[in-house]
Write a protein that holds these residues in place. Structure first.
Motif, PDB file in Angstrom:
ATOM      1  N   ARG A  26      83.557  34.307  37.319  1.00 36.57           N
ATOM      2  CA  ARG A  26      84.311  35.173  36.407  1.00 36.57           C
ATOM      3  C   ARG A  26      83.361  35.945  35.492  1.00 36.57           C
ATOM      4  NH1 ARG A  26      88.208  30.857  36.372  1.00 36.57           N
ATOM      5  NH2 ARG A  26      87.249  29.912  34.522  1.00 36.57           N
ATOM      6  N   SER A  27      82.311  35.282  35.064  1.00 31.56           N
ATOM      7  CA  SER A  27      81.315  35.977  34.238  1.00 31.56           C
ATOM      8  C   SER A  27      80.606  37.069  35.037  1.00 31.56           C
ATOM      9  CB  SER A  27      80.291  34.977  33.693  1.00 31.56           C
ATOM     10  OG  SER A  27      80.890  34.071  32.789  1.00 31.56           O
ATOM     11  N   TRP A  28      80.354  36.806  36.319  1.00 35.35           N
ATOM     12  CA  TRP A  28      79.737  37.829  37.167  1.00 35.35           C
ATOM     13  C   TRP A  28      80.637  39.053  37.293  1.00 35.35           C
ATOM     14  CZ3 TRP A  28      75.082  38.936  38.239  1.00 35.35           C
ATOM     15  CH2 TRP A  28      74.106  37.954  38.422  1.00 35.35           C
ATOM     16  N   TRP A  29      81.950  38.839  37.369  1.00 36.19           N
ATOM     17  CA  TRP A  29      82.880  39.968  37.401  1.00 36.19           C
ATOM     18  C   TRP A  29      82.688  40.858  36.174  1.00 36.19           C
ATOM     19  CZ3 TRP A  29      85.984  42.099  40.938  1.00 36.19           C
ATOM     20  CH2 TRP A  29      86.360  41.347  42.054  1.00 36.19           C
ATOM     21  N   VAL A  30      82.632  40.224  35.016  1.00 35.83           N
ATOM     22  CA  VAL A  30      82.487  40.984  33.770  1.00 35.83           C
ATOM     23  C   VAL A  30      81.133  41.681  33.720  1.00 35.83           C
ATOM     24  CG1 VAL A  30      82.394  40.824  31.254  1.00 35.83           C
ATOM     25  CG2 VAL A  30      84.056  39.446  32.530  1.00 35.83           C
ATOM     26  N   MET A  31      80.069  40.953  34.073  1.00 36.97           N
ATOM     27  CA  MET A  31      78.730  41.537  34.015  1.00 36.97           C
ATOM     28  C   MET A  31      78.581  42.699  34.998  1.00 36.97           C
ATOM     29  SD  MET A  31      76.105  38.329  33.429  1.00 36.97           S
ATOM     30  CE  MET A  31      76.730  37.307  34.776  1.00 36.97           C
ATOM     31  N   CYS A  32      79.092  42.520  36.209  1.00 39.99           N
ATOM     32  CA  CYS A  32      78.994  43.594  37.202  1.00 39.99           C
ATOM     33  C   CYS A  32      79.783  44.821  36.765  1.00 39.99           C
ATOM     34  CB  CYS A  32      79.488  43.099  38.560  1.00 39.99           C
ATOM     35  SG  CYS A  32      78.366  41.945  39.373  1.00 39.99           S
ATOM     36  N   ALA A  33      80.965  44.588  36.201  1.00 41.50           N
ATOM     37  CA  ALA A  33      81.766  45.714  35.720  1.00 41.50           C
ATOM     38  C   ALA A  33      81.023  46.478  34.626  1.00 41.50           C
ATOM     39  CB  ALA A  33      83.110  45.212  35.202  1.00 41.50           C
ATOM     40  N   CYS A  34      80.411  45.737  33.705  1.00 40.03           N
ATOM     41  CA  CYS A  34      79.662  46.387  32.620  1.00 40.03           C
ATOM     42  C   CYS A  34      78.472  47.168  33.160  1.00 40.03           C
ATOM     43  CB  CYS A  34      79.196  45.342  31.608  1.00 40.03           C
ATOM     44  SG  CYS A  34      80.522  44.577  30.658  1.00 40.03           S
ATOM     45  N   PHE A  35      77.727  46.553  34.079  1.00 37.08           N
ATOM     46  CA  PHE A  35      76.562  47.229  34.641  1.00 37.08           C
ATOM     47  C   PHE A  35      76.968  48.488  35.406  1.00 37.08           C
ATOM     48  CE2 PHE A  35      73.847  43.313  34.289  1.00 37.08           C
ATOM     49  CZ  PHE A  35      72.812  43.930  33.604  1.00 37.08           C
ATOM     50  N   ILE A  36      78.017  48.380  36.209  1.00 39.11           N
ATOM     51  CA  ILE A  36      78.437  49.522  37.026  1.00 39.11           C
ATOM     52  C   ILE A  36      78.927  50.670  36.148  1.00 39.11           C
ATOM     53  CG2 ILE A  36      80.177  50.305  38.680  1.00 39.11           C
ATOM     54  CD1 ILE A  36      79.929  47.525  40.011  1.00 39.11           C
ATOM     55  N   VAL A  37      79.758  50.345  35.171  1.00 39.46           N
ATOM     56  CA  VAL A  37      80.308  51.397  34.304  1.00 39.46           C
ATOM     57  C   VAL A  37      79.203  52.081  33.514  1.00 39.46           C
ATOM     58  CG1 VAL A  37      81.767  51.829  32.294  1.00 39.46           C
ATOM     59  CG2 VAL A  37      82.607  50.387  34.151  1.00 39.46           C
ATOM     60  N   THR A  38      78.344  51.285  32.883  1.00 41.33           N
ATOM     61  CA  THR A  38      77.286  51.893  32.068  1.00 41.33           C
ATOM     62  C   THR A  38      76.273  52.648  32.917  1.00 41.33           C
ATOM     63  OG1 THR A  38      76.045  49.801  32.117  1.00 41.33           O
ATOM     64  CG2 THR A  38      77.470  50.201  30.219  1.00 41.33           C
ATOM     65  N   THR A  39      76.121  52.249  34.167  1.00 43.40           N
ATOM     66  CA  THR A  39      75.175  52.933  35.047  1.00 43.40           C
ATOM     67  C   THR A  39      75.716  54.270  35.526  1.00 43.40           C
ATOM     68  OG1 THR A  39      74.254  50.833  35.809  1.00 43.40           O
ATOM     69  CG2 THR A  39      73.863  52.754  37.201  1.00 43.40           C
ATOM     70  N   LEU A  40      77.012  54.352  35.762  1.00 44.21           N
ATOM     71  CA  LEU A  40      77.575  55.528  36.416  1.00 44.21           C
ATOM     72  C   LEU A  40      78.169  56.556  35.464  1.00 44.21           C
ATOM     73  CD1 LEU A  40      79.324  53.833  39.479  1.00 44.21           C
ATOM     74  CD2 LEU A  40      77.057  54.862  39.362  1.00 44.21           C
ATOM     75  N   VAL A  41      78.455  56.179  34.234  1.00 48.13           N
ATOM     76  CA  VAL A  41      79.151  57.109  33.341  1.00 48.13           C
ATOM     77  C   VAL A  41      78.252  58.267  32.936  1.00 48.13           C
ATOM     78  CG1 VAL A  41      80.210  57.355  31.070  1.00 48.13           C
ATOM     79  CG2 VAL A  41      80.780  55.402  32.493  1.00 48.13           C
ATOM     80  N   HIS A  42      77.122  57.966  32.295  1.00 47.46           N
ATOM     81  CA  HIS A  42      76.219  59.009  31.796  1.00 47.46           C
ATOM     82  C   HIS A  42      74.898  58.345  31.425  1.00 47.46           C
ATOM     83  CE1 HIS A  42      74.510  62.117  29.148  1.00 47.46           C
ATOM     84  NE2 HIS A  42      75.286  62.956  29.801  1.00 47.46           N
TER      85      HIS A  42
END
Length: 344
Positions: free
Chosen positions: A79-95
């Protein structure tokens, strides 16, 4: 001049190419104006989601069929990996700015987590404030493409300035420990991590369409899988500990299995990068070894302090250092290998 060429066909000793692409603000910031997600990035996100779905399902079934502390721990960690991956993906792809701010926060969080554990006195805590102040400066240098100052600010200037501040306070008791720990913390958790922000200042390349986002996701995937696979191989085949007095759970079998696996994964995932097969293999090998070294160093620090985990910020994993130790150690070698193979 004839001779060895990098993966874009540029002469490795072409100084005009090096200087025109490594320091020019115009060339260093081209990527910021052409931000978007391509097919390669979508594939990586799909792969990550598949791994998380399969893992979550497997641990859920295991918990139902054979309830145990291990099954519960694996569910929490996933469950923590879900949160961490979501954070990494969003912050990487937004700007790029969002990515840099996210990385800057992680460096700050690492310092903020560790300094209280060192039980510093009041005068040392004043120096800690200076250490915190280096974080936005270092990432600002990366974001604006000021490469020369970026490379020198912490390992040259702060490496001298921080010990000087400790000496000026007039108290020398315990100063050797402080002089060792504070500059190291800046190099490991700020200077090292900030190389990931510098990825966004690399010139555009004809060898990769994924851009800096692809390189960052590539490293995140390699380091994350390195932790998982070294743990898994160690559980399956582990017999001989690598560092029995520092981290007895780390075995030679786990290390070798993890390094070989990550080397193969790096080759398979090279579509995110401008690397060829052998270059990707070298990057994967070095990333896995560096990740292990960072983990081992963090284990030694925690053992000296007398703690198992650096904090409780990430359920099932511990603190930021417990999760980012390998990541921070692998970031700088990864950047410089990419630069050497493809941009030098």
């Amino acid at each position: 001049m004839g001779g060895a060429r990098n993966c874009f066909g540029h002469d490795l000793f072409d100084l005009e190419y090096f200087y025109s692409n490594s320091e020019s603000p115009e060339s260093m910031n081209k990527l910021i104006s052409s931000w978007g997600m391509n097919a390669e990035l979508q594939w990586v996100i799909f792969i990550i989601l598949c791994i998380l779905v399969v893992s979550s399902t497997a641990w859920f079934i295991l918990g139902r069929l054979k309830p145990s502390k291990l099954a519960t721990e694996l569910q929490v960690r996933t469950r923590s990996w879900w949160v961490m991956c979501a954070c990494f993906i969003v912050t990487t792809l937004v700007h790029p700015l969002v990515t840099v701010l996210g990385l800057m926060y992680l460096s700050y969080a690492l310092l903020r987590e560790m300094y209280p554990l060192l039980k510093l006195d009041a005068r040392e805590r004043n120096v800690v404030l200076v250490c915190y102040a280096t974080v936005p400066i270092q990432y600002g240098l990366a974001y604006f493409g000021m490469k020369t100052l970026f490379l020198a600010f912490i390992p040259v200037f702060m490496f001298v300035f921080i010990p000087f501040l400790l000496v000026v306070r007039g108290e020398t008791k315990g100063i050797v420990r402080s002089i060792s720990l504070m500059p190291y913390s800046l190099v490991a958790w700020v200077y090292g991590m900030s190389h990931l922000a510098l990825l966004f200042q690399l010139p555009e390349s004809a060898g990769s369409t994924a851009g800096p986002q692809g390189l960052l996701l590539y490293l995140i995937f390699l380091v994350g899988m390195n932790d998982v696979l070294q743990f898994a191989w160690g559980k399956i085949l582990g017999r001989r500990p690598v560092l029995p007095t520092v981290s007895p759970n780390k075995t030679w079998e786990g290390l070798i299995g993890g390094v070989l696996s990550i080397t193969l994964i790096a080759v398979a995932m090279r579509f995110l990068t401008p690397l060829n097969v052998w270059q990707a293999a070298i990057v994967g090998f070095v990333t896995a070894i560096a990740g292990f070294m960072g983990d081992a160093i963090a284990s030694g620090i925690k053992r000296d302090i007398g703690i198992k985990n650096s904090g409780h910020a990430i359920p099932g994993h511990g603190g930021y250092l417990d999760r980012l130790d390998g990541f921070s150690a692998a970031a700088a070698p990864f950047f410089h290998l990419i630069f050497f193979f493809c941009y030098s």
